[in-house]
Design a protein around this motif. Structure first.
Motif, PDB file in Angstrom:
ATOM      1  N   GLN A   1      56.317 116.862  41.593  1.00  0.00           N
ATOM      2  CA  GLN A   1      55.595 115.908  42.587  1.00  0.00           C
ATOM      3  C   GLN A   1      55.919 116.323  43.878  1.00  0.00           C
ATOM      4  O   GLN A   1      54.726 116.513  44.775  1.00  0.00           O
ATOM      5  CB  GLN A   1      56.018 114.664  42.371  1.00  0.00           C
ATOM      6  CG  GLN A   1      55.602 113.430  43.047  1.00  0.00           C
ATOM      7  CD  GLN A   1      56.101 112.081  42.666  1.00  0.00           C
ATOM      8  OE1 GLN A   1      56.816 111.835  41.983  1.00  0.00           O
ATOM      9  NE2 GLN A   1      55.551 111.025  43.675  1.00  0.00           N
ATOM     10  N   GLN A   2      56.816 116.775  44.305  1.00  0.00           N
ATOM     11  CA  GLN A   2      57.145 117.168  45.550  1.00  0.00           C
ATOM     12  C   GLN A   2      56.359 118.358  45.954  1.00  0.00           C
ATOM     13  O   GLN A   2      55.610 118.791  46.909  1.00  0.00           O
ATOM     14  CB  GLN A   2      58.453 117.677  45.910  1.00  0.00           C
ATOM     15  CG  GLN A   2      58.790 117.837  47.530  1.00  0.00           C
ATOM     16  CD  GLN A   2      60.325 118.163  47.527  1.00  0.00           C
ATOM     17  OE1 GLN A   2      61.145 118.496  46.893  1.00  0.00           O
ATOM     18  NE2 GLN A   2      60.942 117.862  48.667  1.00  0.00           N
TER      19      GLN A   2
ATOM     20  N   GLY B   1      53.398 119.495  44.467  1.00  0.00           N
ATOM     21  CA  GLY B   1      52.071 118.975  44.459  1.00  0.00           C
ATOM     22  C   GLY B   1      51.792 118.310  46.138  1.00  0.00           C
ATOM     23  O   GLY B   1      50.637 118.464  46.398  1.00  0.00           O
ATOM     24  N   ALA B   2      52.704 117.732  46.763  1.00  0.00           N
ATOM     25  CA  ALA B   2      52.622 117.188  48.016  1.00  0.00           C
ATOM     26  C   ALA B   2      52.688 118.544  48.883  1.00  0.00           C
ATOM     27  O   ALA B   2      52.618 118.142  50.462  1.00  0.00           O
ATOM     28  CB  ALA B   2      53.585 116.227  48.539  1.00  0.00           C
TER      29      ALA B   2
ATOM     30  N   ALA C   1      60.064 116.415  36.672  1.00  0.00           N
ATOM     31  CA  ALA C   1      58.845 115.668  37.373  1.00  0.00           C
ATOM     32  C   ALA C   1      58.954 115.418  38.861  1.00  0.00           C
ATOM     33  O   ALA C   1      57.912 115.691  39.823  1.00  0.00           O
ATOM     34  CB  ALA C   1      59.103 114.445  36.782  1.00  0.00           C
ATOM     35  N   ALA C   2      60.025 115.198  39.460  1.00  0.00           N
ATOM     36  CA  ALA C   2      60.505 115.218  40.971  1.00  0.00           C
ATOM     37  C   ALA C   2      59.899 116.540  41.661  1.00  0.00           C
ATOM     38  O   ALA C   2      59.317 116.502  42.606  1.00  0.00           O
ATOM     39  CB  ALA C   2      61.352 114.651  41.475  1.00  0.00           C
TER      40      ALA C   2
ATOM     41  N   GLU D   1      43.878 118.771  37.761  1.00  0.00           N
ATOM     42  CA  GLU D   1      44.722 117.698  37.304  1.00  0.00           C
ATOM     43  C   GLU D   1      45.261 118.029  36.154  1.00  0.00           C
ATOM     44  O   GLU D   1      44.710 118.549  35.367  1.00  0.00           O
ATOM     45  CB  GLU D   1      43.917 116.375  37.399  1.00  0.00           C
ATOM     46  CG  GLU D   1      43.415 116.052  38.733  1.00  0.00           C
ATOM     47  CD  GLU D   1      44.711 115.587  39.753  1.00  0.00           C
ATOM     48  OE1 GLU D   1      45.657 115.024  39.057  1.00  0.00           O
ATOM     49  OE2 GLU D   1      44.641 115.596  40.884  1.00  0.00           O
TER      50      GLU D   1
ATOM     51  N   LEU E   1      62.132 110.732  45.481  1.00  0.00           N
ATOM     52  CA  LEU E   1      61.330 110.769  44.254  1.00  0.00           C
ATOM     53  C   LEU E   1      62.108 110.429  43.028  1.00  0.00           C
ATOM     54  O   LEU E   1      61.473 110.333  41.820  1.00  0.00           O
ATOM     55  CB  LEU E   1      60.668 111.997  44.308  1.00  0.00           C
ATOM     56  CG  LEU E   1      59.648 112.559  45.192  1.00  0.00           C
ATOM     57  CD1 LEU E   1      59.408 113.910  45.054  1.00  0.00           C
ATOM     58  CD2 LEU E   1      58.451 111.508  45.395  1.00  0.00           C
TER      59      LEU E   1
END
Length: 399
Positions: A346-347, A349-350, A342-343, A18, A397
């Motif tokens: 995040q994507q 990370g998914a 950031a998007a 994290e 996102l």
């Protein structure tokens, strides 16, 4: 961008640490790389996504394909370094080649050697060319060379612009593809005409071919024929072929001999470089034959990104060039780079890495960011529908 994943490199890890608010810049960088690497689906392998231990282990596992690993290491450019020079000269169709630790040094030496031979220190090149944008005015600061620009349009100069340019020059340098304009290339006939126009002015022609490897599909010509238009060519081993680093300058034997002298003067006569040379030889063996398939699929990906952004109702966007000229292209969106980064993170990370690094577009209006998309081996597994779905998820996102 480094593009490739050696066969012996491991798959992405399933666990990513994290992020914390008090990360140092280096820790933040390591976290971003870990997140992008963790994605189960990606359009391209990037060598920066792997640890030093992984890259060294892969080199040890795979290097015997291209050189005898029981031989003694190189000393000042012999052994595997000399073999990489020989193989590159053969691929490009030149009688000789010389290895440099960096492309910046290779081009600096090439252009100063041509200036000495022509008696003219003026180099005509594009204002978006690598020496002008990314090398801190190296040509003027170190070699006393002067640069002029036959055009400022976001493309390479035309034959008329070269022929009718009002200032004399001794060397025309063409970056193929022109990366900062969107990895753009002229047509084959346009390139031939530009070279002919330079010859009419008694100028020599040097190709900044850091990514020349990937131009064959666009031009519909073999690498030797493309390189053969120029008097000298520089190529890189890490930008497209996945090497650790390094570059080669290829040209006539007399020029290469002169370049070796200047390489020593510039501090490029390194004691040992066998890991770099082995990675370059592996890139020539493994990645070079695959590039036409990457270029072809990049066109599918680019079109699907366009369709996905349109279907998602993004008010303005640009995929450039469309279709792509190589396996790399740009996407422009009307958001701040920080929002898009950031998007993207995040994507990834998914589990899906569609876009990576976004930057403010230096050639566009405020509020427009640009990213470079690369398609290589893992991207071949994406269908157009996969790309459209990933674009839709990315847009959701955004604020």
């Amino acid at each position: 961008m480094p593009d490739t994943k050696p066969n012996s490199l491991p798959d992405s890890p399933s666990q990513v640490p994290e992020a914390t608010r008090d990360e140092t810049p280096e820790q933040a960088k390591q976290h971003r790389l870990a997140v992008f690497r963790s994605a189960k689906r990606t359009l391209a392998y990037h060598s920066v996504d792997h640890t030093m231990a992984e890259r060294l282990a892969a080199l040890l596992a795979d290097g015997a394909e291209v050189y005898d690993l029981d031989a003694f290491a190189d000393l000042y450019g012999d052994g595997p370094v000399a073999e990489l020079e020989r193989r590159t000269a053969e691929e490009l169709g030149f009688p000789a080649a010389v290895f440099f630790p960096t492309g910046t040094m290779a081009q600096q030496v090439a252009l100063r050697c041509w200036a000495a031979r022509t008696g003219d220190p003026t180099v005509a090149l594009h204002p978006l060319a690598h020496p002008e944008v990314h090398e801190r005015q190296t040509l003027g600061q170190l070699s006393g060379l002067r640069t002029v620009h036959p055009t400022a349009e976001p493309r390479l100069p035309t034959a008329d612009e070269v022929r009718d340019f009002e200032e004399p020059f001794g060397t025309l340098m063409l970056e193929l593809p022109l990366r900062d304009a969107g990895y753009v290339l002229p047509t084959w006939d346009e390139l031939v005409a530009v070279v002919d126009a330079a010859r009419e002015r008694d100028a020599v022609v040097h190709f900044d071919g850091a990514r020349l490897w990937e131009t064959t599909a666009h031009f519909g010509r073999p690498l030797r024929e493309i390189a053969g238009l120029a008097d000298s060519v520089y190529v890189s081993f890490y930008k497209t072929l996945g090497g650790l680093s390094g570059a080669v300058l290829a040209g006539p034997e007399s020029l290469v001999a002169q370049a070796r002298t200047w390489r020593h003067r510039y501090g490029g006569q390194l004691f040992q470089q066998f890991p770099t040379a082995l990675s370059g030889l592996l890139g020539l063996r493994r990645e070079l034959p695959e590039l036409p398939s990457y270029v072809a699929h990049a066109k599918v990906v680019a079109r699907a990104i366009h369709e996905g952004l349109a279907a998602a109702g993004v008010p303005w966007f640009r995929v450039h060039p469309e279709p792509p000229h190589t396996h790399q292209f740009q996407v422009w969106l009307p958001y701040e780079a920080e929002v898009l980064n950031a998007a993207s993170l995040q994507q990834a990370g998914a589990g899906v890495c569609l876009f990576r690094r976004w930057l403010a577009n230096p050639s566009g209006p405020a509020g427009i960011a640009v990213t470079e998309v690369t398609v290589n081996a893992p991207g071949l597994e994406w269908s157009a529908e996969d790309v459209r779905a990933a674009v839709a998820d990315f847009v959701r996102l955004l604020p």
